[in-house]
Design a protein around this motif. Sequence first.
Motif, short mmCIF file in Angstrom:
data_model
loop_
_atom_site.label_atom_id
_atom_site.label_comp_id
_atom_site.label_asym_id
_atom_site.label_seq_id
_atom_site.Cartn_x
_atom_site.Cartn_y
_atom_site.Cartn_z
N ALA A 1 0.84 -1.21 0.00
CA ALA A 1 0.00 0.00 0.00
C ALA A 1 0.87 1.25 0.00
O ALA A 1 0.59 2.23 -0.71
CB ALA A 1 -0.92 -0.01 1.22
N ASN A 2 1.95 1.23 0.76
CA ASN A 2 2.83 2.38 0.86
C ASN A 2 3.52 2.68 -0.47
O ASN A 2 3.86 3.83 -0.76
CB ASN A 2 3.87 2.13 1.95
N ARG A 3 3.74 1.62 -1.26
CA ARG A 3 4.36 1.80 -2.57
C ARG A 3 3.34 2.10 -3.66
O ARG A 3 3.69 2.20 -4.84
CB ARG A 3 5.15 0.53 -2.92
N GLY A 4 2.06 2.22 -3.29
CA GLY A 4 1.02 2.56 -4.26
C GLY A 4 0.62 1.41 -5.16
O GLY A 4 0.09 1.63 -6.26
N LEU A 5 0.83 0.17 -4.71
CA LEU A 5 0.56 -0.99 -5.55
C LEU A 5 -0.75 -1.68 -5.22
O LEU A 5 -1.11 -2.69 -5.85
CB LEU A 5 1.72 -1.99 -5.43
N LEU A 6 -1.48 -1.16 -4.23
CA LEU A 6 -2.79 -1.69 -3.90
C LEU A 6 -3.85 -0.64 -4.24
O LEU A 6 -3.59 0.55 -4.16
CB LEU A 6 -2.88 -2.05 -2.41
N PRO A 7 -5.06 -1.09 -4.58
CA PRO A 7 -6.12 -0.12 -4.89
C PRO A 7 -6.56 0.62 -3.63
O PRO A 7 -6.41 0.10 -2.52
CB PRO A 7 -7.25 -1.02 -5.43
N PRO A 8 -7.09 1.83 -3.78
CA PRO A 8 -7.50 2.59 -2.59
C PRO A 8 -8.53 1.86 -1.73
O PRO A 8 -8.56 2.04 -0.52
CB PRO A 8 -8.10 3.87 -3.19
N GLY A 9 -9.37 1.02 -2.35
CA GLY A 9 -10.40 0.32 -1.60
C GLY A 9 -9.98 -1.05 -1.10
O GLY A 9 -10.84 -1.83 -0.67
#
Length: 537
Positions: free
Chosen positions: A76-84
């Motif tokens: 998540a911190n690397r922006g690799l998971l969706p916001p939801g």
Amino acid sequence: MSEQNMAQGAAPAESTLVLEAALTPPDSGSSAWDNPLRDPRDRRLPRIAGPSGLVIFGVTGDLSRKKLMPAVYDLANRGLLPPGFSLVGFARRDWADQDFAQVVHDAVREHARTPFREEVWQQLVEGMRFIPGDFDDDTAFKQLKSAVDELDASRGTSGNYAFYLSVPPKFFPKVVQQLKKHGLADAPEGSWRRAVIEKPFGHDLASARELNRIVHEVFEPDQVFRIDHYLGKETVQNILALRFANQMYEPIWNRSFVDHVQITMAEDIGIGGRAGYYDGIGAARDVIQNHLLQLMALTAMEEPIAFDAGSLVTEKMKVLKSVKLPEDLGAHTVRGQYAAAWQGGEKVRGYLQEEGIDPASTTDTYAAIKLEVDNRRWAGVPFYLRTGKRLGRRVTEIAVVFQRAPHSPFDTTATEELGQNAIVIRVQPDEGMTVRFGSKVPGTSMEIRDVTMDFAYGESFTESSPEAYERLILDVLLGDANLFPRTEEVEESWRILDPIEEYWATHGKPAQYASGSWGPGEADEMLARDGRSWRRP
């Protein structure tokens, strides 16, 4: 684009659209990887998971606390998971959602690889849920179904869920049957459901086949992801890059030049509090059957036609099916148990004195075996595999040791300190590669001595390598099975190991070795019979 085309309002070139898409952040329901204008082969953009959630069974265990939950945060911190993105924990604890969130928070603070950022944490915590219950508790699975439906509505997970079974293998059948019974294994149209299974995959060939049968009654083979975390390590994947992206190594990667291969996974710790799991399993089942045989297959395989799951499995299976056991298992396999000794400045207990271990246990904490790959490339080249606890240091490496030069114009005295050339792939902890060769010592006399050239990830790349579980969890969410052993690989690995385990079961007790040493003397004798010796990493 020419000025004339711009003046006429012509559509921008496709490459321009791709670049614009790359610079435009995806909205909350999209994935940059799913952008129709984006070529999946374009590595300028990272792969980002689409709408999805992860359910972890056994979420209170060490694996979850130390590896899985920190890996989710790091993604998540690397922006690799969706916001939801949503994370659901299932365990036998009387917790509310906020209690679970606090457990995850503490695990992330202690074990995450990337810095803690409050805004990332707040986005994650909104999607966290906890379900208390046992694996045979129908009410708990009904609550899990309700939680999944609620998250679909509130977080936009679109019915996409991976179920991570971070539990002992004996619970796999019950959990997958409950998922089926309560409709959790059946994905809504246009969605997916996947099962993630931790090793060990059975304790022999028969149990592995039975486990596969039970799991595949609920999930199709392409829905099942078997975790071997070693395959998620950057250095393991680099074996393929080293061999097939370079010209200098592959021409000598064969029986005409290679003398032998050593694959080592050594730990400097004991079993700790894992007596309940470890006793009866042992080093060979715990490590050789999965990690080391996979490393061997990657080292020995032919070039795949593509870097996809099917092509990789095809080539690895050719190696595993070609593995030949030594005729004399007594001379070419060794098992041992660590004994009490001084290690690292402290007196440590032997395996039989560990809490929870039967004093008459014959479980191996050290195992070494000799194998051959009976094909044209490797005929006659021995592969030595070893693993153990309470050894000299923590290290995992693959050493490809080459034959000596067929002729030397130098005097024997000039080369008496010269060993064999070697390529050593360091999987952990000092990730990288070493090439060992002979060089003249400066001076007026001709003296040749071993020197090394080192490649280290930490010195060559500014970005630190992601943890293996980061890569593997992301691959599960993306449906990318490249780095996950298939059913046939698991069963073929047991075919190799079972005869060795059966031999050990009827031939005496494990040899004892001092904690802090490099294993029992019998292992040194095993290689000495072949005129070789173990590396001391």
